[in-house]
Scaffold this active site. Structure first.
Site, short mmCIF file in Angstrom:
data_model
loop_
_atom_site.label_atom_id
_atom_site.label_comp_id
_atom_site.label_asym_id
_atom_site.label_seq_id
_atom_site.Cartn_x
_atom_site.Cartn_y
_atom_site.Cartn_z
N ILE A 383 38.33 36.64 32.97
CA ILE A 383 39.21 35.60 33.51
C ILE A 383 38.40 34.58 34.29
O ILE A 383 38.53 33.37 34.08
CB ILE A 383 40.32 36.23 34.39
CG1 ILE A 383 41.22 37.11 33.51
CG2 ILE A 383 41.12 35.15 35.10
CD1 ILE A 383 42.27 37.89 34.27
N ASP A 402 29.40 36.87 41.51
CA ASP A 402 29.72 38.14 40.86
C ASP A 402 28.69 39.18 41.30
O ASP A 402 27.55 38.83 41.64
CB ASP A 402 29.67 37.99 39.32
CG ASP A 402 30.43 39.10 38.62
OD1 ASP A 402 31.47 38.82 37.99
OD2 ASP A 402 29.99 40.28 38.69
N ALA A 460 44.37 38.84 41.06
CA ALA A 460 43.59 39.94 40.49
C ALA A 460 44.27 41.29 40.75
O ALA A 460 45.02 41.80 39.91
CB ALA A 460 42.17 39.92 41.03
N ASP A 485 49.87 36.73 43.52
CA ASP A 485 50.64 37.27 42.39
C ASP A 485 50.67 38.80 42.42
O ASP A 485 51.46 39.42 41.72
CB ASP A 485 49.99 36.78 41.09
CG ASP A 485 50.79 37.16 39.84
OD1 ASP A 485 52.02 36.98 39.87
OD2 ASP A 485 50.18 37.62 38.87
N GLU A 490 53.86 47.10 45.19
CA GLU A 490 54.73 46.28 44.34
C GLU A 490 55.96 47.09 43.92
O GLU A 490 55.84 48.29 43.67
CB GLU A 490 53.97 45.83 43.08
CG GLU A 490 52.83 44.89 43.40
CD GLU A 490 52.05 44.44 42.16
OE1 GLU A 490 52.40 44.85 41.04
OE2 GLU A 490 51.08 43.67 42.34
N HIS A 513 53.71 39.45 40.02
CA HIS A 513 52.70 40.00 39.10
C HIS A 513 52.94 39.53 37.67
O HIS A 513 53.05 40.33 36.74
CB HIS A 513 52.69 41.53 39.17
CG HIS A 513 51.38 42.10 38.72
ND1 HIS A 513 50.86 43.26 39.23
CD2 HIS A 513 50.47 41.67 37.80
CE1 HIS A 513 49.69 43.52 38.64
NE2 HIS A 513 49.44 42.56 37.77
N ILE A 514 53.03 38.21 37.51
CA ILE A 514 53.33 37.64 36.19
C ILE A 514 52.19 36.77 35.68
O ILE A 514 52.37 36.02 34.72
CB ILE A 514 54.64 36.81 36.22
CG1 ILE A 514 54.60 35.85 37.41
CG2 ILE A 514 55.86 37.70 36.23
CD1 ILE A 514 55.64 34.78 37.39
N GLY A 515 51.03 36.89 36.33
CA GLY A 515 49.89 36.06 35.92
C GLY A 515 49.62 36.14 34.43
O GLY A 515 49.29 35.15 33.79
N GLY A 516 49.79 37.31 33.87
CA GLY A 516 49.47 37.48 32.45
C GLY A 516 50.70 37.58 31.57
O GLY A 516 50.59 37.88 30.38
N1 LIG Z 1 47.97 38.86 37.63
C1 LIG Z 1 48.01 39.39 36.45
O1 LIG Z 1 49.05 39.50 35.82
C2 LIG Z 1 46.72 39.86 35.83
C3 LIG Z 1 46.57 39.82 34.45
C4 LIG Z 1 45.36 40.21 33.88
C5 LIG Z 1 44.35 40.67 34.71
N2 LIG Z 1 44.53 40.73 36.05
C6 LIG Z 1 43.44 41.20 36.94
O2 LIG Z 1 42.42 40.20 36.98
C7 LIG Z 1 41.19 40.82 37.33
C8 LIG Z 1 40.07 40.30 36.45
O3 LIG Z 1 40.32 40.60 35.09
P1 LIG Z 1 39.16 40.43 33.99
O4 LIG Z 1 39.78 40.73 32.68
O5 LIG Z 1 38.50 39.13 34.19
O6 LIG Z 1 38.19 41.62 34.43
P2 LIG Z 1 36.63 41.78 34.11
O7 LIG Z 1 36.35 43.22 34.28
O8 LIG Z 1 36.30 41.10 32.85
O9 LIG Z 1 35.92 40.96 35.30
C9 LIG Z 1 35.81 41.41 36.62
C10 LIG Z 1 34.53 40.84 37.18
O10 LIG Z 1 34.53 41.04 38.58
C11 LIG Z 1 33.21 41.42 38.98
N3 LIG Z 1 33.32 42.10 40.27
C12 LIG Z 1 33.84 43.32 40.52
N4 LIG Z 1 33.80 43.58 41.83
C13 LIG Z 1 33.24 42.52 42.42
C14 LIG Z 1 32.92 42.20 43.76
N5 LIG Z 1 33.21 43.03 44.73
N6 LIG Z 1 32.35 41.02 43.98
C15 LIG Z 1 32.05 40.16 42.99
N7 LIG Z 1 32.33 40.41 41.70
C16 LIG Z 1 32.92 41.57 41.42
C17 LIG Z 1 32.72 42.27 37.85
O11 LIG Z 1 31.32 42.38 37.84
C18 LIG Z 1 33.27 41.51 36.64
O12 LIG Z 1 32.36 40.53 36.20
C19 LIG Z 1 41.40 42.32 37.21
O13 LIG Z 1 41.57 42.88 38.49
C20 LIG Z 1 42.72 42.43 36.46
O14 LIG Z 1 43.41 43.60 36.80
C21 LIG Z 1 45.69 40.32 36.63
#
Ligand SMILES: NC(=O)c1ccc[n+]([C@@H]2O[C@H](COP(=O)([O-])OP(=O)(O)OC[C@H]3O[C@@H](n4cnc5c(N)ncnc54)[C@H](O)[C@@H]3O)[C@@H](O)[C@H]2O)c1
Length: 630
Positions: A383, A402, A460, A485, A490, A513-516
């Site tokens: 993301i 990151d 996230a 979100d 929740e 929690h509707i981001g996705g």
């Molecule tokens: N709001 C929603 O509806 C929704 C939908 C989809 C995903 N998400 C959330 O979004 C987040 C990201 O999803 P993604 O698919 O990009 O995941 P991903 O695993 O591809 O990316 C996560 C990144 O965060 C980095 N990271 C982890 N801990 C860290 C820290 N403490 N400091 C810096 N970097 C750190 C990792 O190295 C990785 O590159 C996840 O938590 C996921 O659950 C939320």
């Protein structure tokens, strides 16, 4: 021995996925202002006749009147119908040419469009029995040949009497009039064809419910076109899984049934007994108790992101691979983040609320464009990285941090610490994963690093932010706008109240929690998960499985593939190889991966094997499941 079987096949909604006259309506009524209404009337008239509730002739007359069609529309109708032949018919084209002397298309539709379509499959023109149109001098369709028995109720029965087929007669169709042939004693069996439509009133009357032509061919031992009886793979899809998923699974030849809601533990325990592939979303709990009955289950598709609803460990112990769709909603989250940032930079959450209260507060104070602003992305994963690209395209100056080394996309700038990023940017947005160490990673200390008047987003995971600290900094104005979100706590259902210290704070967007949660994400999930499952069934590949050791396997040519899933204990691979060596079988490739619970071994061999080998391999102590491909 002579083949004495005759196959009587219906056309509309059986040979083709659709009713031809509905398609003709789409063409002739294209520019009619009452198109939708008229098409609806057409459908109702068809259903009434097919369900045996309206005299067929009356239904047909009324439909032709609505259609007001001309000869010129027929070629286009034929072209459209050619793309709508039922997928299992297309897949089993060989059946039609091989049995062309014994296949009859018997339809209350019209020869003018049926013949050109079925002929392409090898059906003989003289074996097509259907109505024919009558045209006036200008070529308008004015009626049909009323002498033809198929233009009246009970027409199929009358025709079959006339045909007087010697031998066994099997009828495949979706309508009541197809069933009537059997009811009149003119067919041995009636197969209710449900690939395209299910008409409730014939299902319990049918000898077999036939979800695809494969199933029919299988029952008649004629399914040569497919290498193994895929239609024996029963797929159960719950919770309104996206239609694309249903189509992909059907297309593969599986026997697919769907239920729109979730099932409770009891119901699922019963239903799962003969299911090979289960598809669920977040509401179905796949518990150890359910899995006890899941003795044919090979794979589970979680048509969502999370898999908390599934007992993954128990699935592993039973050798059941679970697949989900982790990245299908990436773009949806990115778009929401961008939208929220723009709203927050203009203080819109407050302006909107004021307007609803009758307050007109026109002012440019504290309102900013996003162009040229510094956007800080924490977590440059799927993301975060996509957000980086989209944000840059609308003029943000992007920074990211990151934990692991990530290549900067576009003109983004990498920061070496969280502190550096927080201090540099105007907007911080979190996109880290939910690992344990990230709990409360953003609290009072981190918020203090922010510039006065920053914008903060968390789409996230709820537990990564200390909510009380966020509240404090929102109230103090250091954070002048936020979009949240996800929350540490929740509600589990839409009926539960949302409780949070954040409720009621200014310039704060709270979303459930509707981001996705978008239709596109659902569609992506519907396409992604079946692909993984089909690949697993066909090749053994477990790429992206949530619980299985991940093995990406090459496509196999000129060899057999043995798939062995066992409890993870030493010596099993040696045992497999000893058995093969004892039978003088050469191994051309072998792949092994284990996790704490299971071992997953794929062995490709290039020689015919016999049942004895299979028996011995299945008998290895610790075997959970054994499958042979090809
Ligand atoms: N709001 C929603 O509806 C929704 C939908 C989809 C995903 N998400 C959330 O979004 C987040 C990201 O999803 P993604 O698919 O990009 O995941 P991903 O695993 O591809 O990316 C996560 C990144 O965060 C980095 N990271 C982890 N801990 C860290 C820290 N403490 N400091 C810096 N970097 C750190 C990792 O190295 C990785 O590159 C996840 O938590 C996921 O659950 C939320």
């Amino acid at each position: 021995m002579d083949d004495k079987r005759h196959f009587v096949i219906d056309f509309d909604s059986t040979f083709t996925q659709v009713e031809a006259l509905d398609v003709l309506g789409e063409i002739t009524l294209e520019n009619n202002p009452n198109k939708e209404e008229k098409l609806q009337d057409l459908k109702e008239l068809t259903d009434l006749a097919m369900g045996g509730k309206l005299a067929f002739r009356e239904s047909l007359e009324r439909r032709l009147e609505i259609l007001d069609a001309h000869k010129n529309s027929i070629p286009e109708l034929i072209e459209r119908l050619k793309t709508k032949v039922s997928v299992s018919f297309v897949r089993n084209e060989a059946f039609f040419s091989e049995y062309q002397d014994r296949i009859y298309i018997i339809s209350n539709g019209f020869r003018e469009f049926i013949v050109p379509i079925v002929k392409e499959y090898g059906v003989k023109e003289e074996n097509v029995y259907a109505n024919s149109f009558q045209f006036d001098e200008e070529g308008n369709i004015r009626g049909f040949d009323k002498e033809n028995v198929l233009s009246s109720s009970n027409g199929k029965v009358e025709l079959l009497k006339k045909l007087d087929l010697k031998g066994d007669v099997y009828v495949i169709g979706d309508g009541y009039n197809d069933y009537e042939i059997k009811a009149a004693g003119l067919a041995n069996k009636f197969y209710a064809f449900t690939e395209n439509i299910e008409r409730g009133n014939i299902l319990d009357k049918a000898d077999h419910i036939t979800p695809s032509l494969d199933e029919f061919l299988y029952l008649h031992k004629m399914n040569k076109a497919i290498s193994y009886p895929k239609n024996r793979i029963k797929v159960l899809l719950l919770e309104n899984v996206h239609a694309d998923a249903v189509a992909i699974m059907k297309n593969e030849g599986y026997n697919v049934s769907t239920i729109s809601g979730a099932l409770d533990e009891e119901e699922l325990s019963e239903k799962i007994k003969d299911v090979s592939v289960l598809g669920i979303r977040s509401k179905t709990q796949l518990t150890a108790k359910v899995l006890k009955n899941a003795n044919r289950l090979i794979a589970v598709g979680a048509f969502c992101i999370g898999t908390n609803q599934i007992d993954l460990e128990e699935c592993l112990k039973k050798g059941v691979a679970v697949f989900n769709a982790p990245y299908s909603n990436t773009r949806s989250v990115v778009e929401l983040a961008i939208g929220e940032i723009i709203l927050l930079m203009r203080n819109l959450p407050d302006r909107i609320a004021e307007m609803h209260n009758g307050q007109w507060n026109k002012s440019a104070t504290g309102s900013f464009e996003v162009r040229g602003k510094k956007l800080g992305i924490v977590g440059y994963g799927n993301i975060g990285a996509q957000l980086s690209v989209v944000a840059e395209a609308i003029g943000f100056d992007v920074y990211y941090y990151d934990l692991v080394e990530k290549l900067a996309l576009g003109n983004a700038t990498k920061c070496n610490s969280l502190k550096e990023l927080f201090e540099k940017v105007d907007i911080v947005t979190l996109h880290v994963d939910g690992r344990k160490e990230n709990k409360n990673m953003i609290g009072d200390k981190q918020f203090k690093w922010l510039k006065e008047g920053s914008i903060f987003l968390n789409l996230a995971r709820g537990q990564v932010v200390d909510v009380e600290a966020l509240k404090k900094h929102l109230e103090s104005g250091r954070i002048r706008g936020a979009g949240i979100d996800v929350f540490p706590k929740e509600p589990k259902t839409n009926q539960e109240e949302f409780e949070s210290p954040l409720r009621g704070l200014p310039n704060l967007i709270l979303t459930p929690h509707i981001g996705g949660s978008t239709q596109e994400a659902q569609e992506n999930i519907g396409n992604f998960v079946p692909g993984k499952i089909i690949n697993y069934i066909n090749t053994g590949s477990t790429t992206n499985s949530v619980n299985f050791p991940n093995l990406q396997l090459p496509i196999l040519e000129n060899a057999h593939r043995l798939i062995h899933i066992h409890h993870n204990k030493p010596g099993i691979i040696a045992h497999i190889n000893r058995i093969l060596a004892a039978h003088d079988i050469n191994i051309v490739g072998q792949y092994l991966k284990t996790n704490e619970t299971i071992g997953y071994v794929i062995t490709d061999i290039n020689k015919e094997y016999d049942n004895e080998v299979i028996k011995e391999l299945k008998g290895i102590e610790g075997t959970i499941r054994f499958r042979v491909l090809y």
